[in-house]
Design a protein around this motif. Sequence first.
Motif, PDB file in Angstrom:
ATOM      1  N   VAL A 144       0.840  -1.206   0.000  1.00 52.29           N
ATOM      2  CA  VAL A 144       0.000   0.000   0.000  1.00 52.29           C
ATOM      3  C   VAL A 144       0.871   1.251   0.000  1.00 52.29           C
ATOM      4  O   VAL A 144       0.584   2.215  -0.729  1.00 52.29           O
ATOM      5  CB  VAL A 144      -0.980  -0.003   1.199  1.00 52.29           C
ATOM      6  CG1 VAL A 144      -1.632   1.363   1.400  1.00 52.29           C
ATOM      7  CG2 VAL A 144      -2.038  -1.082   1.013  1.00 52.29           C
ATOM      8  N   PHE A 145       1.941   1.252   0.798  1.00 53.06           N
ATOM      9  CA  PHE A 145       2.808   2.422   0.841  1.00 53.06           C
ATOM     10  C   PHE A 145       3.361   2.733  -0.546  1.00 53.06           C
ATOM     11  O   PHE A 145       3.300   3.877  -1.012  1.00 53.06           O
ATOM     12  CB  PHE A 145       3.960   2.234   1.830  1.00 53.06           C
ATOM     13  CG  PHE A 145       4.799   3.476   1.979  1.00 53.06           C
ATOM     14  CD1 PHE A 145       4.443   4.455   2.882  1.00 53.06           C
ATOM     15  CD2 PHE A 145       5.926   3.676   1.194  1.00 53.06           C
ATOM     16  CE1 PHE A 145       5.193   5.622   3.008  1.00 53.06           C
ATOM     17  CE2 PHE A 145       6.687   4.828   1.307  1.00 53.06           C
ATOM     18  CZ  PHE A 145       6.314   5.804   2.221  1.00 53.06           C
ATOM     19  N   PHE A 146       3.912   1.718  -1.212  1.00 49.22           N
ATOM     20  CA  PHE A 146       4.502   1.955  -2.531  1.00 49.22           C
ATOM     21  C   PHE A 146       3.467   2.489  -3.513  1.00 49.22           C
ATOM     22  O   PHE A 146       3.697   3.509  -4.172  1.00 49.22           O
ATOM     23  CB  PHE A 146       5.124   0.670  -3.101  1.00 49.22           C
ATOM     24  CG  PHE A 146       5.533   0.827  -4.539  1.00 49.22           C
ATOM     25  CD1 PHE A 146       6.695   1.505  -4.864  1.00 49.22           C
ATOM     26  CD2 PHE A 146       4.735   0.341  -5.567  1.00 49.22           C
ATOM     27  CE1 PHE A 146       7.066   1.687  -6.185  1.00 49.22           C
ATOM     28  CE2 PHE A 146       5.104   0.519  -6.893  1.00 49.22           C
ATOM     29  CZ  PHE A 146       6.262   1.190  -7.200  1.00 49.22           C
ATOM     30  N   TRP A 147       2.332   1.811  -3.633  1.00 50.06           N
ATOM     31  CA  TRP A 147       1.327   2.240  -4.613  1.00 50.06           C
ATOM     32  C   TRP A 147       0.724   3.583  -4.248  1.00 50.06           C
ATOM     33  O   TRP A 147       0.407   4.393  -5.136  1.00 50.06           O
ATOM     34  CB  TRP A 147       0.265   1.159  -4.786  1.00 50.06           C
ATOM     35  CG  TRP A 147       0.835  -0.064  -5.445  1.00 50.06           C
ATOM     36  CD1 TRP A 147       1.077  -1.273  -4.865  1.00 50.06           C
ATOM     37  CD2 TRP A 147       1.308  -0.171  -6.798  1.00 50.06           C
ATOM     38  NE1 TRP A 147       1.657  -2.122  -5.782  1.00 50.06           N
ATOM     39  CE2 TRP A 147       1.806  -1.484  -6.968  1.00 50.06           C
ATOM     40  CE3 TRP A 147       1.347   0.705  -7.871  1.00 50.06           C
ATOM     41  CZ2 TRP A 147       2.336  -1.925  -8.175  1.00 50.06           C
ATOM     42  CZ3 TRP A 147       1.878   0.261  -9.076  1.00 50.06           C
ATOM     43  CH2 TRP A 147       2.361  -1.033  -9.230  1.00 50.06           C
ATOM     44  N   ALA A 148       0.580   3.859  -2.963  1.00 48.59           N
ATOM     45  CA  ALA A 148       0.069   5.164  -2.540  1.00 48.59           C
ATOM     46  C   ALA A 148       1.055   6.264  -2.899  1.00 48.59           C
ATOM     47  O   ALA A 148       0.669   7.352  -3.349  1.00 48.59           O
ATOM     48  CB  ALA A 148      -0.211   5.161  -1.033  1.00 48.59           C
TER      49      ALA A 148
ATOM     50  N   ALA B   7       0.902   6.856  -6.694  1.00 49.29           N
ATOM     51  CA  ALA B   7      -0.287   7.641  -7.034  1.00 49.29           C
ATOM     52  C   ALA B   7      -0.149   9.083  -6.546  1.00 49.29           C
ATOM     53  O   ALA B   7      -0.502  10.030  -7.268  1.00 49.29           O
ATOM     54  CB  ALA B   7      -1.534   6.988  -6.437  1.00 49.29           C
ATOM     55  N   HIS B   8       0.390   9.260  -5.338  1.00 52.07           N
ATOM     56  CA  HIS B   8       0.597  10.605  -4.790  1.00 52.07           C
ATOM     57  C   HIS B   8       1.511  11.414  -5.703  1.00 52.07           C
ATOM     58  O   HIS B   8       1.238  12.583  -5.991  1.00 52.07           O
ATOM     59  CB  HIS B   8       1.197  10.475  -3.387  1.00 52.07           C
ATOM     60  CG  HIS B   8       1.427  11.782  -2.704  1.00 52.07           C
ATOM     61  ND1 HIS B   8       2.608  12.487  -2.816  1.00 52.07           N
ATOM     62  CD2 HIS B   8       0.629  12.514  -1.895  1.00 52.07           C
ATOM     63  CE1 HIS B   8       2.520  13.600  -2.103  1.00 52.07           C
ATOM     64  NE2 HIS B   8       1.340  13.641  -1.533  1.00 52.07           N
ATOM     65  N   ALA B   9       2.577  10.796  -6.178  1.00 48.60           N
ATOM     66  CA  ALA B   9       3.529  11.500  -7.048  1.00 48.60           C
ATOM     67  C   ALA B   9       2.866  11.923  -8.354  1.00 48.60           C
ATOM     68  O   ALA B   9       3.030  13.062  -8.803  1.00 48.60           O
ATOM     69  CB  ALA B   9       4.743  10.615  -7.336  1.00 48.60           C
ATOM     70  N   VAL B  10       2.108  11.032  -8.964  1.00 44.04           N
ATOM     71  CA  VAL B  10       1.435  11.348 -10.231  1.00 44.04           C
ATOM     72  C   VAL B  10       0.445  12.482 -10.023  1.00 44.04           C
ATOM     73  O   VAL B  10       0.415  13.457 -10.790  1.00 44.04           O
ATOM     74  CB  VAL B  10       0.743  10.095 -10.812  1.00 44.04           C
ATOM     75  CG1 VAL B  10      -0.150  10.456 -11.988  1.00 44.04           C
ATOM     76  CG2 VAL B  10       1.788   9.055 -11.222  1.00 44.04           C
ATOM     77  N   TRP B  11      -0.360  12.375  -8.964  1.00 44.54           N
ATOM     78  CA  TRP B  11      -1.358  13.413  -8.702  1.00 44.54           C
ATOM     79  C   TRP B  11      -0.698  14.745  -8.366  1.00 44.54           C
ATOM     80  O   TRP B  11      -1.164  15.795  -8.773  1.00 44.54           O
ATOM     81  CB  TRP B  11      -2.277  12.975  -7.556  1.00 44.54           C
ATOM     82  CG  TRP B  11      -3.643  12.577  -8.035  1.00 44.54           C
ATOM     83  CD1 TRP B  11      -4.786  13.299  -7.909  1.00 44.54           C
ATOM     84  CD2 TRP B  11      -4.002  11.372  -8.722  1.00 44.54           C
ATOM     85  NE1 TRP B  11      -5.842  12.603  -8.467  1.00 44.54           N
ATOM     86  CE2 TRP B  11      -5.384  11.424  -8.972  1.00 44.54           C
ATOM     87  CE3 TRP B  11      -3.293  10.255  -9.148  1.00 44.54           C
ATOM     88  CZ2 TRP B  11      -6.067  10.410  -9.624  1.00 44.54           C
ATOM     89  CZ3 TRP B  11      -3.975   9.233  -9.794  1.00 44.54           C
ATOM     90  CH2 TRP B  11      -5.338   9.323 -10.030  1.00 44.54           C
ATOM     91  N   TYR B  12       0.404  14.703  -7.625  1.00 42.91           N
ATOM     92  CA  TYR B  12       1.086  15.933  -7.214  1.00 42.91           C
ATOM     93  C   TYR B  12       1.662  16.646  -8.435  1.00 42.91           C
ATOM     94  O   TYR B  12       1.447  17.850  -8.617  1.00 42.91           O
ATOM     95  CB  TYR B  12       2.208  15.611  -6.225  1.00 42.91           C
ATOM     96  CG  TYR B  12       2.456  16.696  -5.210  1.00 42.91           C
ATOM     97  CD1 TYR B  12       2.604  18.032  -5.567  1.00 42.91           C
ATOM     98  CD2 TYR B  12       2.563  16.378  -3.868  1.00 42.91           C
ATOM     99  CE1 TYR B  12       2.835  19.008  -4.621  1.00 42.91           C
ATOM    100  CE2 TYR B  12       2.799  17.356  -2.910  1.00 42.91           C
ATOM    101  CZ  TYR B  12       2.930  18.662  -3.303  1.00 42.91           C
ATOM    102  OH  TYR B  12       3.155  19.625  -2.362  1.00 42.91           O
TER     103      TYR B  12
END
Length: 132
Positions: free
Chosen positions: A89-93, A96-101
């Motif tokens: 979960v940490f890795f995928w989160a 996703a956080h990086a892409v959204w940011y």
Amino acid sequence: MTIELTYLAYTIALFFVVVLVQATTGIANNGGLAMANARDNLKPPTTIQARAKRLTDNFRENLWFFAPLVLIAAIADVHTQWTVLGAQVFFWARLAHAVWYIAGLPFIRPLFWLAGVIACGMIFLSLFGMLA
């Protein structure tokens, strides 16, 4: 190598990509020569450059929670479904956080950050046998 350590390695690779994105935005704004020098008189950061800097800082701050937890779990030989899920979960989160940011998309990004925090909590609680 455990699944948790594998995801730690993936996370470090992702962090390296994030740092490269930040460096690339700096070079695009200021030029390679300016970025190779002392960087005393740089142009004001572009929106994407400032965003990449904040993303890098945020990633680094979160990595300080995740990496030690995974390493402690490995040393203590704590390997449960929760430590595995937490690492995944940490890795995928973070991805996703990086892409959204970088994309500047609103509202959802903090949820990905929260997922990463919860993932660290799962690993932490597993270390003390609170999640079996």
